[in-house]
Design a protein around this motif. Structure first.
Motif, PDB file in Angstrom:
ATOM      1  N   TYR B   5       0.827  -1.206   0.000  1.00 43.98           N
ATOM      2  CA  TYR B   5       0.000   0.000   0.000  1.00 43.98           C
ATOM      3  C   TYR B   5       0.861   1.255   0.000  1.00 43.98           C
ATOM      4  CZ  TYR B   5      -3.181   3.585   1.747  1.00 43.98           C
ATOM      5  OH  TYR B   5      -3.901   4.729   1.921  1.00 43.98           O
ATOM      6  N   MET B   6       1.903   1.270   0.874  1.00 39.74           N
ATOM      7  CA  MET B   6       2.758   2.459   0.946  1.00 39.74           C
ATOM      8  C   MET B   6       3.454   2.687  -0.401  1.00 39.74           C
ATOM      9  SD  MET B   6       2.050   3.525   3.939  1.00 39.74           S
ATOM     10  CE  MET B   6       3.167   4.932   4.031  1.00 39.74           C
ATOM     11  N   ASP B   7       3.818   1.592  -1.067  1.00 41.13           N
ATOM     12  CA  ASP B   7       4.454   1.701  -2.389  1.00 41.13           C
ATOM     13  C   ASP B   7       3.425   1.937  -3.492  1.00 41.13           C
ATOM     14  OD1 ASP B   7       6.743   1.095  -1.025  1.00 41.13           O
ATOM     15  OD2 ASP B   7       6.814  -1.014  -1.651  1.00 41.13           O
ATOM     16  N   ARG B   8       2.145   1.790  -3.172  1.00 42.35           N
ATOM     17  CA  ARG B   8       1.068   1.832  -4.171  1.00 42.35           C
ATOM     18  C   ARG B   8       1.367   0.879  -5.334  1.00 42.35           C
ATOM     19  NH1 ARG B   8      -1.122   4.551  -0.711  1.00 42.35           N
ATOM     20  NH2 ARG B   8      -2.858   5.984  -1.016  1.00 42.35           N
ATOM     21  N   LYS B   9       1.822  -0.311  -4.960  1.00 43.10           N
ATOM     22  CA  LYS B   9       2.152  -1.301  -5.980  1.00 43.10           C
ATOM     23  C   LYS B   9       1.586  -2.646  -5.538  1.00 43.10           C
ATOM     24  CE  LYS B   9       6.062  -2.915  -8.742  1.00 43.10           C
ATOM     25  NZ  LYS B   9       5.242  -2.976  -9.958  1.00 43.10           N
ATOM     26  N   TYR B  10       0.497  -3.052  -6.147  1.00 46.82           N
ATOM     27  CA  TYR B  10      -0.148  -4.311  -5.788  1.00 46.82           C
ATOM     28  C   TYR B  10       0.549  -5.460  -6.499  1.00 46.82           C
ATOM     29  CZ  TYR B  10      -3.944  -7.474  -4.506  1.00 46.82           C
ATOM     30  OH  TYR B  10      -4.690  -8.484  -3.961  1.00 46.82           O
ATOM     31  N   ARG B  11       1.114  -6.328  -5.701  1.00 51.57           N
ATOM     32  CA  ARG B  11       1.849  -7.448  -6.292  1.00 51.57           C
ATOM     33  C   ARG B  11       0.889  -8.570  -6.665  1.00 51.57           C
ATOM     34  NH1 ARG B  11       6.370  -8.987  -2.062  1.00 51.57           N
ATOM     35  NH2 ARG B  11       6.478 -10.795  -3.438  1.00 51.57           N
ATOM     36  N   THR B  12       1.136  -9.222  -7.767  1.00 48.74           N
ATOM     37  CA  THR B  12       0.301 -10.374  -8.142  1.00 48.74           C
ATOM     38  C   THR B  12       1.065 -11.675  -7.941  1.00 48.74           C
ATOM     39  OG1 THR B  12       0.987 -10.034 -10.425  1.00 48.74           O
ATOM     40  CG2 THR B  12      -1.159  -9.155  -9.795  1.00 48.74           C
ATOM     41  N   ASP B  13       2.395 -11.569  -7.786  1.00 51.88           N
ATOM     42  CA  ASP B  13       3.199 -12.800  -7.669  1.00 51.88           C
ATOM     43  C   ASP B  13       3.027 -13.484  -6.314  1.00 51.88           C
ATOM     44  OD1 ASP B  13       4.530 -10.432  -6.704  1.00 51.88           O
ATOM     45  OD2 ASP B  13       6.281 -11.694  -6.322  1.00 51.88           O
ATOM     46  N   ASN B  14       2.506 -12.780  -5.313  1.00 54.56           N
ATOM     47  CA  ASN B  14       2.330 -13.408  -3.992  1.00 54.56           C
ATOM     48  C   ASN B  14       0.859 -13.669  -3.678  1.00 54.56           C
ATOM     49  OD1 ASN B  14       1.462 -10.822  -3.574  1.00 54.56           O
ATOM     50  ND2 ASN B  14       2.759 -10.379  -1.806  1.00 54.56           N
ATOM     51  N   LYS B  15       0.006 -13.686  -4.696  1.00 54.23           N
ATOM     52  CA  LYS B  15      -1.429 -13.940  -4.483  1.00 54.23           C
ATOM     53  C   LYS B  15      -1.814 -15.293  -5.108  1.00 54.23           C
ATOM     54  CE  LYS B  15      -1.888  -9.630  -2.942  1.00 54.23           C
ATOM     55  NZ  LYS B  15      -0.522  -9.154  -3.167  1.00 54.23           N
ATOM     56  N   PRO B  16      -2.866 -15.909  -4.560  1.00 50.21           N
ATOM     57  CA  PRO B  16      -3.319 -17.190  -5.146  1.00 50.21           C
ATOM     58  C   PRO B  16      -3.766 -16.990  -6.594  1.00 50.21           C
ATOM     59  CG  PRO B  16      -4.452 -16.712  -3.067  1.00 50.21           C
ATOM     60  CD  PRO B  16      -3.705 -15.478  -3.444  1.00 50.21           C
ATOM     61  N   SER B  17      -3.652 -18.024  -7.412  1.00 51.40           N
ATOM     62  CA  SER B  17      -4.013 -17.871  -8.827  1.00 51.40           C
ATOM     63  C   SER B  17      -5.526 -17.714  -8.984  1.00 51.40           C
ATOM     64  CB  SER B  17      -3.529 -19.075  -9.636  1.00 51.40           C
ATOM     65  OG  SER B  17      -4.448 -20.132  -9.513  1.00 51.40           O
ATOM     66  N   VAL B  18      -5.917 -16.890  -9.919  1.00 50.52           N
ATOM     67  CA  VAL B  18      -7.343 -16.648 -10.166  1.00 50.52           C
ATOM     68  C   VAL B  18      -8.029 -17.941 -10.637  1.00 50.52           C
ATOM     69  CG1 VAL B  18      -8.987 -15.345 -11.582  1.00 50.52           C
ATOM     70  CG2 VAL B  18      -6.956 -14.210 -10.678  1.00 50.52           C
ATOM     71  N   GLU B  19      -7.302 -18.750 -11.371  1.00 51.73           N
ATOM     72  CA  GLU B  19      -7.871 -20.020 -11.873  1.00 51.73           C
ATOM     73  C   GLU B  19      -8.287 -20.936 -10.721  1.00 51.73           C
ATOM     74  OE1 GLU B  19      -4.944 -18.709 -13.057  1.00 51.73           O
ATOM     75  OE2 GLU B  19      -6.050 -17.872 -14.766  1.00 51.73           O
ATOM     76  N   ALA B  20      -7.562 -20.842  -9.610  1.00 49.20           N
ATOM     77  CA  ALA B  20      -7.856 -21.731  -8.470  1.00 49.20           C
ATOM     78  C   ALA B  20      -8.990 -21.208  -7.601  1.00 49.20           C
ATOM     79  CB  ALA B  20      -6.592 -21.900  -7.630  1.00 49.20           C
ATOM     80  N   ASN B  21      -9.524 -20.022  -7.930  1.00 47.61           N
ATOM     81  CA  ASN B  21     -10.570 -19.402  -7.104  1.00 47.61           C
ATOM     82  C   ASN B  21     -11.905 -20.114  -7.334  1.00 47.61           C
ATOM     83  OD1 ASN B  21     -12.668 -17.575  -6.187  1.00 47.61           O
ATOM     84  ND2 ASN B  21     -11.043 -16.054  -5.982  1.00 47.61           N
ATOM     85  N   LEU B  22     -12.382 -20.808  -6.309  1.00 49.68           N
ATOM     86  CA  LEU B  22     -13.607 -21.605  -6.447  1.00 49.68           C
ATOM     87  C   LEU B  22     -14.877 -20.759  -6.345  1.00 49.68           C
ATOM     88  CD1 LEU B  22     -12.679 -24.693  -4.232  1.00 49.68           C
ATOM     89  CD2 LEU B  22     -12.550 -24.494  -6.729  1.00 49.68           C
ATOM     90  N   ILE B  23     -14.731 -19.545  -5.811  1.00 51.58           N
ATOM     91  CA  ILE B  23     -15.922 -18.710  -5.632  1.00 51.58           C
ATOM     92  C   ILE B  23     -16.281 -17.993  -6.934  1.00 51.58           C
ATOM     93  CG2 ILE B  23     -16.824 -16.661  -4.448  1.00 51.58           C
ATOM     94  CD1 ILE B  23     -15.191 -17.475  -1.993  1.00 51.58           C
ATOM     95  N   LYS B  24     -15.282 -17.472  -7.610  1.00 46.37           N
ATOM     96  CA  LYS B  24     -15.508 -16.657  -8.809  1.00 46.37           C
ATOM     97  C   LYS B  24     -16.462 -17.330  -9.796  1.00 46.37           C
ATOM     98  CE  LYS B  24     -13.248 -14.510 -12.729  1.00 46.37           C
ATOM     99  NZ  LYS B  24     -12.028 -14.097 -13.388  1.00 46.37           N
ATOM    100  N   ASN B  25     -17.563 -16.664 -10.067  1.00 46.86           N
ATOM    101  CA  ASN B  25     -18.564 -17.092 -11.050  1.00 46.86           C
ATOM    102  C   ASN B  25     -19.262 -18.415 -10.725  1.00 46.86           C
ATOM    103  OD1 ASN B  25     -17.969 -14.803 -12.486  1.00 46.86           O
ATOM    104  ND2 ASN B  25     -16.559 -15.838 -13.891  1.00 46.86           N
TER     105      ASN B  25
END
Lengths: 143, 409
Positions: B5-25
């Protein structure tokens, strides 16, 4: 313009909450002795306020206590125009003081009216016995 | 989280993959229900809850016995066993009480969605019931101490003896800092409550229906906790609300157009406890709302420009406006200018907000009414319907462990 209290009402005491964790005891012991004590991580030097059992930066559980100088600046404040608790008489202000050491603490001013408060105002600590068994750290304008 | 947040840079490399998201849709809100919102219900909270839940079950086209899970957040004074004893739901196999207070306004839906997506339950009912106008008020210090002991954590000892005892005070401190750093004016703040009041004039269920307010009225209203005026603050409400969550697959057999969850997010950032975020390097912004927004956009694969309508958890005006910044609807520090005159948040504006009146003018149902309005916007049944809604955003409260969802058709 210190906060005025209703004598027939009990001021919320820190012990009601503080006893849940031993971490906060040295702070309140310090206040009784008219000092602001700050917890410091022995491993990385991080100041931990409010105190806690583990340093969130380095995960060390070894800490010590230092005495703050008791000087700082007003970082922000609010003025209660209606008393949100029967122990306090409105209006009064709660100030957030940034201590020169870095941590910020919530307090009240003893000599500045709410309408005269300013962000950045230099302040220094004083101690007020608000009840037989309760001393609180408060602030006044520095210099 | 705080560093990103302080850097205003949202990292995607440390987040779970969107494909593995069971809730989405895969999960949807399929039923909504509420009681009347009043100032004195004359009924107990269990009684109100039963009515709202029955309404949600009927709305979905389900039977009460279909409900096999319950979810709410902390500071709820209902007894879940008594609720089950009254509703007669025979197969409850999931229950959850999320931490974070109002921040969990959407986290409740997130946890319920996780439960149905992973087969823990089929139909989870998310419920809230309050007599906050006639009974115990969360916003009053003495009530808070007496009736909500779950909140009695050690850090309160550092603020309560100083008379720093209500949410308005806790938020006012970071609100003032935000106003100070970005030259946000009192006049600008007023446009949020004024526009919400306009929406409430079309919503017969809103607390302030039939009671319009001009910007002059706002400016003349008394200062309660400086920097917050009376009309910067949420209403107090007696009432209950509920919604039902199930899979998109099961929703096909039900009565309503499902409001499908395109993305959901919850976060518990460091240095926060009921809005006392004061040890963070900066308190003139809200890491939790920024993080929730970034995560919602990442999972839904969209951006703020794609959101058609938003319900932002606004227990006070500053909490709504600062979220506009952190969610990317305007630049940081530009929230005051963005709401000036009100057009940007009106129905044809850049981002219509809190279209049923929000917490300031519809009801303070701890965000349940915001989720319900978010669903109505997807169904096309809002009293202030935005045209052709594809994506409808709802968020949880600012300054605490927060949450959000994006709903789609």
């Amino acid at each position: 313009m210190t906060v005025e209290y209703n004598p027939d009402q009990k001021i919320p005491h820190p012990a009601m909450w503080g006893v849940l964790y031993k971490s906060s005891t040295p702070f309140w012991e310090g206040v009784k002795n008219k000092k602001i004590m700050l917890q410091k991580c022995k491993s990385c030097g991080n100041l931990l306020n409010p105190p806690r059992p583990m340093c969130p930066k380095c995960q060390s559980q070894e800490n010590e206590w230092i005495t703050a100088k008791g000087t700082g600046k007003i970082y922000s404040w609010v003025t209660f125009n209606e008393a949100p608790h029967p122990a306090f008489k409105a209006p009064y202000a709660a100030v957030l003081v940034e201590l020169d050491e870095g941590p910020r603490i919530v307090s009240n001013m003893v000599d500045v009216k709410p309408e005269d408060l300013e962000i950045g105002m230099a302040v220094e600590v004083t101690f007020e016995d608000v009840a037989e068994d309760l001393t609180l750290p408060k602030f006044r304008k520095a210099g | 989280m705080l560093q990103e947040y302080m850097d205003r840079k949202y990292r995607t490399d440390n987040k779970p993959s969107v494909e593995a998201n069971l809730i989405k849709n895969n999960v949807a809100i399929v039923g909504i229900g509420q009681t009347q919102y009043t100032k004195n219900s004359g009924r107990d909270e269990l009684d109100l809850a039963c009515e709202a839940i029955q309404n949600a079950v009927d709305d979905a086209g389900l039977k009460m016995s279909d409900i096999d899970g319950f979810d709410t957040f902390i500071l709820d004074r209902l007894s879940l066993p008594m609720l089950i004893n009254s509703l007669g739901t025979p197969n409850v196999r999931f229950s959850c009480e999320v931490s974070g207070g109002g921040g969990a306004g959407c986290a409740v839906a997130v946890h319920a969605a996780a439960a149905v997506a992973t087969g823990q339950a089929d139909y989870v009912c998310c419920y809230r019931s309050l007599n906050e106008a006639s009974g115990h008020r969360y916003g009053r210090g003495d009530d808070f101490i007496e009736y909500m002991p779950v909140a009695l954590t050690p850090n309160y000892g550092y603020i309560w003896p100083l008379g720093f005892v209500t949410p308005l005070g806790w938020a006012g401190v970071w609100g003032r800092r935000w106003m100070h750093e970005f030259n946000i004016t009192r006049e600008q703040l007023g446009w949020w409550p004024v526009v919400l009041r306009e929406y409430a004039q079309n919503n017969p269920e809103a607390t302030y229906f039939g009671r319009p307010m001009t910007h002059e009225d706002y400016m003349e209203s008394p200062m309660i906790v400086d920097p917050l005026k009376l009309h910067d603050c949420c209403v107090n409400t007696d009432g209950a609300a509920a919604y039902i969550i199930t899979t998109v697959e099961r929703a096909k057999d039900l009565k309503q157009t499902p409001a499908i969850i395109a993305a959901s997010a919850q976060c518990c950032p460091i240095e926060q406890e009921i809005q006392t975020i004061y040890q963070r390097p900066s308190i003139s912004g809200l890491v939790e709302t920024w993080y929730v927004g970034q995560e919602l956009y990442r999972v839904a694969e969209c951006g703020p420009d794609d959101i058609d309508v938003a319900q932002l958890y606004d227990p006070y005006s500053i909490g709504g406006i600062i979220q506009l910044e952190e969610l990317g609807f305007c630049e940081r520090g530009e929230g005051g200018k963005f709401v000036e005159g009100g057009d940007n948040i009106r129905i044809d504006g850049k981002i219509p907000c809190n279209t049923a009146g929000g917490l300031l003018s519809e009801a303070y149902l701890h965000g349940w009414n915001l989720v319900i309005e978010g669903v109505r916007q997807i169904r096309g049944t809002s009293y202030n319907q935005v045209k052709d809604v594809e994506l409808s955003m709802v968020t949880g409260g600012p300054g605490v462990a927060s949450s959000g969802i994006i709903l789609r058709r």
